[in-house]
Design an enzyme around this catalytic site. Structure first.
Site, PDB file in Angstrom:
ATOM      1  N   ASP A  38     -87.786  -3.274  19.856  1.00  0.00           N
ATOM      2  CA  ASP A  38     -87.151  -2.690  20.798  1.00  0.00           C
ATOM      3  C   ASP A  38     -88.106  -2.496  22.149  1.00  0.00           C
ATOM      4  OD1 ASP A  38     -84.335  -0.745  20.600  1.00  0.00           O
ATOM      5  OD2 ASP A  38     -85.442  -0.760  22.586  1.00  0.00           O
ATOM      6  N   ASP A  64     -89.832  -8.239  24.801  1.00  0.00           N
ATOM      7  CA  ASP A  64     -88.400  -8.402  25.173  1.00  0.00           C
ATOM      8  C   ASP A  64     -87.974  -9.983  24.624  1.00  0.00           C
ATOM      9  OD1 ASP A  64     -86.293  -9.582  26.582  1.00  0.00           O
ATOM     10  OD2 ASP A  64     -87.234  -9.605  28.647  1.00  0.00           O
ATOM     11  N   ILE A  65     -86.820  -9.756  23.787  1.00  0.00           N
ATOM     12  CA  ILE A  65     -86.416 -10.912  23.113  1.00  0.00           C
ATOM     13  C   ILE A  65     -85.834 -12.069  23.794  1.00  0.00           C
ATOM     14  CG2 ILE A  65     -86.059  -9.643  20.856  1.00  0.00           C
ATOM     15  CD1 ILE A  65     -83.192  -9.998  23.228  1.00  0.00           C
ATOM     16  N   ASN A  91     -79.750  -8.402  17.534  1.00  0.00           N
ATOM     17  CA  ASN A  91     -78.827  -7.167  17.524  1.00  0.00           C
ATOM     18  C   ASN A  91     -79.113  -6.452  19.149  1.00  0.00           C
ATOM     19  OD1 ASN A  91     -77.391  -4.489  16.937  1.00  0.00           O
ATOM     20  ND2 ASN A  91     -79.677  -4.127  17.700  1.00  0.00           N
ATOM     21  N   TYR A 162     -70.108  -9.963  29.276  1.00  0.00           N
ATOM     22  CA  TYR A 162     -70.282  -9.865  28.056  1.00  0.00           C
ATOM     23  C   TYR A 162     -69.490 -10.470  27.219  1.00  0.00           C
ATOM     24  CZ  TYR A 162     -70.978  -6.399  24.007  1.00  0.00           C
ATOM     25  OH  TYR A 162     -70.965  -5.690  22.806  1.00  0.00           O
ATOM     26  N   LYS A 166     -71.142 -13.094  24.576  1.00  0.00           N
ATOM     27  CA  LYS A 166     -70.643 -12.815  23.034  1.00  0.00           C
ATOM     28  C   LYS A 166     -69.859 -13.923  22.260  1.00  0.00           C
ATOM     29  CE  LYS A 166     -72.855  -8.771  22.029  1.00  0.00           C
ATOM     30  NZ  LYS A 166     -74.006  -8.816  21.264  1.00  0.00           N
ATOM     31  N   THR A 196     -72.249   4.341  19.946  1.00  0.00           N
ATOM     32  CA  THR A 196     -73.753   4.361  20.394  1.00  0.00           C
ATOM     33  C   THR A 196     -73.816   4.581  21.777  1.00  0.00           C
ATOM     34  OG1 THR A 196     -73.678   1.994  20.756  1.00  0.00           O
ATOM     35  CG2 THR A 196     -74.109   2.355  18.589  1.00  0.00           C
TER      36      THR A 196
HETATM   37  N1  LIG Z   1     -71.465  -0.276  19.589  1.00  0.00           N
HETATM   38  C1  LIG Z   1     -70.327  -1.164  19.591  1.00  0.00           C
HETATM   39  O1  LIG Z   1     -69.470  -0.586  19.247  1.00  0.00           O
HETATM   40  C2  LIG Z   1     -70.850  -2.528  19.697  1.00  0.00           C
HETATM   41  C3  LIG Z   1     -69.435  -3.293  19.801  1.00  0.00           C
HETATM   42  C4  LIG Z   1     -69.656  -4.740  19.789  1.00  0.00           C
HETATM   43  C5  LIG Z   1     -70.883  -5.122  19.622  1.00  0.00           C
HETATM   44  N2  LIG Z   1     -71.928  -4.513  19.767  1.00  0.00           N
HETATM   45  C6  LIG Z   1     -73.352  -4.936  19.955  1.00  0.00           C
HETATM   46  O2  LIG Z   1     -74.222  -4.375  18.913  1.00  0.00           O
HETATM   47  C7  LIG Z   1     -75.544  -4.193  19.314  1.00  0.00           C
HETATM   48  C8  LIG Z   1     -76.439  -3.227  19.414  1.00  0.00           C
HETATM   49  O3  LIG Z   1     -75.595  -2.331  20.297  1.00  0.00           O
HETATM   50  P1  LIG Z   1     -75.623  -0.790  20.249  1.00  0.00           P
HETATM   51  O4  LIG Z   1     -74.088  -0.375  20.248  1.00  0.00           O
HETATM   52  O5  LIG Z   1     -76.428  -0.280  19.082  1.00  0.00           O
HETATM   53  O6  LIG Z   1     -76.264  -0.347  21.626  1.00  0.00           O
HETATM   54  P2  LIG Z   1     -77.569   0.693  21.789  1.00  0.00           P
HETATM   55  O7  LIG Z   1     -77.679   0.545  23.311  1.00  0.00           O
HETATM   56  O8  LIG Z   1     -77.413   1.838  21.251  1.00  0.00           O
HETATM   57  O9  LIG Z   1     -78.682  -0.390  21.259  1.00  0.00           O
HETATM   58  C9  LIG Z   1     -79.207  -1.248  21.964  1.00  0.00           C
HETATM   59  C10 LIG Z   1     -80.834  -1.325  21.759  1.00  0.00           C
HETATM   60  O10 LIG Z   1     -81.453  -2.778  22.316  1.00  0.00           O
HETATM   61  C11 LIG Z   1     -82.272  -2.556  23.075  1.00  0.00           C
HETATM   62  N3  LIG Z   1     -82.705  -3.678  23.988  1.00  0.00           N
HETATM   63  C12 LIG Z   1     -82.115  -3.905  25.182  1.00  0.00           C
HETATM   64  N4  LIG Z   1     -82.500  -5.099  25.644  1.00  0.00           N
HETATM   65  C13 LIG Z   1     -83.492  -5.472  24.987  1.00  0.00           C
HETATM   66  C14 LIG Z   1     -84.576  -6.442  24.924  1.00  0.00           C
HETATM   67  N5  LIG Z   1     -84.474  -7.402  26.069  1.00  0.00           N
HETATM   68  N6  LIG Z   1     -85.431  -6.663  23.832  1.00  0.00           N
HETATM   69  C15 LIG Z   1     -85.320  -5.845  22.954  1.00  0.00           C
HETATM   70  N7  LIG Z   1     -84.591  -4.847  22.744  1.00  0.00           N
HETATM   71  C16 LIG Z   1     -83.704  -4.477  23.976  1.00  0.00           C
HETATM   72  C17 LIG Z   1     -82.103  -1.330  23.700  1.00  0.00           C
HETATM   73  O11 LIG Z   1     -83.590  -0.609  24.287  1.00  0.00           O
HETATM   74  C18 LIG Z   1     -81.452  -0.453  22.797  1.00  0.00           C
HETATM   75  O12 LIG Z   1     -82.107   0.305  22.032  1.00  0.00           O
HETATM   76  C19 LIG Z   1     -75.512  -5.000  20.702  1.00  0.00           C
HETATM   77  O13 LIG Z   1     -75.696  -6.408  20.626  1.00  0.00           O
HETATM   78  C20 LIG Z   1     -73.898  -4.851  21.144  1.00  0.00           C
HETATM   79  O14 LIG Z   1     -73.606  -5.877  21.982  1.00  0.00           O
HETATM   80  C21 LIG Z   1     -71.844  -2.856  19.766  1.00  0.00           C
END
Ligand SMILES: NC(=O)c1ccc[n+]([C@@H]2O[C@H](COP(=O)([O-])OP(=O)(O)OC[C@H]3O[C@@H](n4cnc5c(N)ncnc54)[C@H](O)[C@@H]3O)[C@@H](O)[C@H]2O)c1
Length: 292
Positions: A38, A64-65, A91, A162, A166, A196
């Site tokens: 992260d 940074d991924i 993720n 987004y 996606k 989240t």
């Molecule tokens: N929460 C939902 O309902 C939901 C729905 C659909 C999709 N998603 C997807 O699930 C995944 C996780 O989301 P979440 O809800 O846990 O969000 P979140 O914001 O809680 O966690 C995302 C994490 O990614 C990290 N991050 C951001 N940019 C980064 C980078 N360049 N390199 C490394 N780390 C990085 C952030 O610091 C954060 O800790 C995402 O891809 C999101 O689009 C989530």
């Protein structure tokens, strides 16, 4: 006791919080050493400490991924620290929501970069490693689990950047599954829903129960991802699963639909009734999220 992913080395991107953190803990609980990635260094350190406190093995990276060298360094961390790589969970990401008419170039670029390039870059470096392993006769039983979204599958108002990224991840998943099968790598994706930091505002109205099952807890998303990361899932590839609470559903991908073939080039003026006929014979599309 041996877990479902015992000694399988797992990389989880964006594992400092939210769904990624839940994945990291769930893999560790099944015996997997985990690379906790992260950009938030404090968050990765906390997750590593949590895993170690439970008797698991973990290492933090803050790469940074979506940076090419960062994604390589992520893969290299698994290899140098744990000696192998079995599972990549893509993720990490963030949102910059705005109606298209107001969406700025920087917001478009940032979201497409972090999700789409942020999936491709780690996948590309991991795939290169697994191809080398396969060529050296060490047949990988490797897994990639990507993270799409309902926004990518059906579209979401106010999330054009987004949704496009996606949807691109769903497309990348099926191509990667087809290309990497020969190296012993499966590639699937999930479209999760959970409360989240990213979705706190969306799901705020869904109260957390004081007791009983909290359907919006991010921990509900991880069991399927752990199973997909295990050796048991070898026959499953190129699929997208929606997962929320206790629900697991297999998304139906784009398919060829009704067809009319004239056997010659159409005149534009002929096509009105042809398209009307096709629309009548096809199922209605599912509504875009946010369309009332
Ligand atoms: N929460 C939902 O309902 C939901 C729905 C659909 C999709 N998603 C997807 O699930 C995944 C996780 O989301 P979440 O809800 O846990 O969000 P979140 O914001 O809680 O966690 C995302 C994490 O990614 C990290 N991050 C951001 N940019 C980064 C980078 N360049 N390199 C490394 N780390 C990085 C952030 O610091 C954060 O800790 C995402 O891809 C999101 O689009 C989530």
């Amino acid at each position: 006791m041996s877990g479902l992913c015992q000694d399988r080395v797992v990389v989880v991107t964006g594992a400092g919080r939210g769904i990624g953190r839940a994945h990291a803990l769930a893999f560790a609980a099944e015996g997997a050493p985990v690379v906790v990635n992260d950009v938030d260094a404090d968050a990765t350190a906390e997750v590593v400490a949590e895993i170690e406190a439970l008797g698991g093995k973990a290492v933090a990276t803050t790469d940074d991924i979506a940076d090419w060298a960062g994604a390589k360094s992520l893969v290299d961390t698994a290899l140098t620290h744990f000696g192998r790589l079995d599972v990549l969970v893509n993720n990490a990401g963030f949102v910059r929501d705005r109606m298209l008419v107001n969406l700025g170039e920087d917001e478009w670029d940032a979201v497409v970069r972090v999700h789409l390039k942020g999936h491709f870059a780690p996948l590309r470096h991991a795939a290169e490693h697994w191809r080398a392993e396969a060529k050296a006769g060490r047949a990988p039983r490797a897994r990639v689990i990507n993270t799409s979204s309902g926004a990518g599958l059906l579209g979401s108002v106010g999330q054009g950047n987004y949704s496009a990224a996606k949807a691109g991840i769903a497309g990348l998943t099926v191509v990667a599954a087809a290309e990497l099968a020969r190296y012993g790598v499966t590639v699937n994706a999930i479209a999760p829903a959970a409360r989240t930091r990213m979705t706190e505002a969306v799901f705020a109205s869904m109260a957390r129960p004081d007791d009983g099952f909290d359907a919006m807890a991010p921990e509900n998303v991880s069991p399927l991802v752990v199973w997909l990361g295990s050796e048991e899932s070898a026959q499953v590839t190129g699929r997208v699963f929606e997962v929320e609470g206790g629900k697991v559903s297999l998304a139906q991908a784009w398919r060829h639909g009704p067809v009319v073939d004239k056997g010659a080039r159409w005149d534009p003026a002929e096509l009105g009734p042809v398209v009307k006929d096709l629309l009548e014979r096809a199922p209605e599309p599912e509504p875009v999220y946010g369309v009332s």
